[in-house]
Design an enzyme around this catalytic site. Structure first.
Site, mmCIF file in Angstrom:
data_model
loop_
_atom_site.group_PDB
_atom_site.id
_atom_site.type_symbol
_atom_site.label_atom_id
_atom_site.label_comp_id
_atom_site.label_asym_id
_atom_site.label_seq_id
_atom_site.Cartn_x
_atom_site.Cartn_y
_atom_site.Cartn_z
ATOM 1 N N GLU A 1 74.782 -2.902 60.390
ATOM 2 C CA GLU A 1 74.275 -2.438 61.169
ATOM 3 C C GLU A 1 73.219 -1.336 60.188
ATOM 4 O OE1 GLU A 1 73.844 -3.118 63.712
ATOM 5 O OE2 GLU A 1 74.681 -4.534 63.898
ATOM 6 N N HIS B 1 69.844 -1.687 58.950
ATOM 7 C CA HIS B 1 68.510 -1.605 60.350
ATOM 8 C C HIS B 1 68.269 -0.064 60.693
ATOM 9 C CE1 HIS B 1 68.782 -5.171 62.347
ATOM 10 N NE2 HIS B 1 69.904 -4.951 62.406
ATOM 11 N N ASP C 1 66.148 -8.713 62.467
ATOM 12 C CA ASP C 1 66.978 -9.510 62.448
ATOM 13 C C ASP C 1 65.612 -10.513 62.546
ATOM 14 O OD1 ASP C 1 69.766 -8.651 62.624
ATOM 15 O OD2 ASP C 1 68.915 -7.505 64.351
#
Length: 349
Positions: free
Chosen positions: A301, A304, A315
């Site tokens: 995470e 990102h 992704d």
């Protein structure tokens, strides 16, 4: 990073691996304009056999996920939706789509709900990548997809009237800090993320060239330095629980944790949120290669979030088989590649 928690109420999830099918099928996506920024996608199974795949992070997902990429003058328009990580085993039937050979399904969505298109003008829309195939509700392979490219002449005033998919004022009950067992689990995950990310950064810089090439398809010093820089940025962020670039929620502030979602990121605001199954289904650290755990999910995470290291990742390939099939450029932009590489370094896979 600032830690926060909120009341959440969602169900359960887990993890897995991948294997490419003997005669790899493919999905063909036909994009068309309905009206201004509203787009229709027709997804067709062009293979000779029936396929079942996960449609999370893909067409048919009701959450504001990235279904297409938008470009203005060859520059990608920032995405304002969410990027989620889901479990790769024990998947519920409602997030799986089965398509017979030659069969299709349609999905309609408004690209202005997850991107600022108020400037108007010509916007190019396209989509490509891979989605996870499943067998017995477990990720078992992957299937590539690609779309046509369309150009839209966007009316900026009409685009401005489209409601944003995520309203930052719509957060659920927010508590000042994490507490109880979730606070303990997250603090442990963050400490483990620091260790894993730093070890992976060192391995990227000067570790096994064959392992690095396995995940990033090159041994060039420039690429190794880029990977190491992102991983060290992740380690710094995970180690700064009262400052930093992200806000980390122990629970679900926007209601996107379904029973299969482990965690998600809102890159435009550098927000990370854990879901119930992050705590109930994942170990603190995996004991097997390519498996999911709390630490590598947090690492996934953080990659990102552009505030941690810019640009934030997408992704593009989910799980070991899909991630290791990517080109170097795509691997550098794929969140799971970093998580899997860190797992491999930690367990000497």
């Amino acid at each position: 990073m600032q830690l926060t928690v909120l009341a959440s109420a969602i169900l359960a999830l887990a993890q897995g691996a991948l294997a490419i099918p003997a005669k790899a099928p493919a999905l063909d996506v036909t994009l068309s304009q309905i009206d201004n920024t509203r787009v229709k996608a027709v997804v067709k199974n062009t293979g000779a056999e029936e396929v079942t795949f996960v449609h999370l992070n893909f067409f048919r997902d009701a959450a504001p996920v990235k279904k297409v990429s938008l470009f203005r003058n060859a520059t990608e328009v920032p995405f304002n939706g969410i990027k989620l990580r889901f479990r790769n085993k024990g998947l519920t039937d409602d997030v799986l789509t089965t398509l017979a050979a030659g069969a299709t399904f349609e999905d309609e969505f408004d690209i202005a709900s997850t991107a600022d298109l108020t400037e108007g003008g010509v916007v190019t829309v396209r989509s490509q990548g891979v989605v996870p195939l499943t067998k017995d509700n477990k990720v078992s392979g992957y299937i590539p997809f690609t779309s046509n490219e369309i150009e839209l002449e966007v009316d900026g005033a009409k685009a401005a009237a489209v409601p944003a998919a995520i309203n930052l004022l719509d957060r659920r009950t927010k508590v000042a800090s994490c507490s109880g067992s979730r606070a303990t689990a997250l603090q442990t995950a963050l400490r483990n993320t620091v260790s894993l990310a730093n070890a992976a950064a060192s391995a990227a810089e000067s570790g096994s060239s064959s392992r690095f090439s396995e995940y990033f398809k090159t041994t060039s010093s420039a690429t190794r330095s880029t990977v190491a820089a992102r991983l060290r940025a992740v380690a710094r962020e995970a180690g700064s629980t009262s400052s930093g670039k992200t806000t980390y929620y122990c629970g679900d502030p926007y209601g996107y944790c379904d029973p299969n979602v482990l965690a998600y990121t809102l890159p435009s605001k550098n927000i990370v949120a854990n879901c119930d199954i992050y705590y109930s289904d994942l170990p603190a650290l995996a004991r097997s290669c390519h498996a999911q755990d709390q630490a590598t999910t947090t690492l996934h995470e953080f990659t990102h979030a552009p505030g941690v290291y810019s640009p934030g990742t997408d992704d593009l390939g989910y799980g070991y088989q899909a991630a290791t099939a990517l080109s170097t450029s795509d691997a550098l932009n794929n969140a799971d590649t970093y998580a899997l590489f860190a797992n491999a370094v930690n367990l000497n896979c």
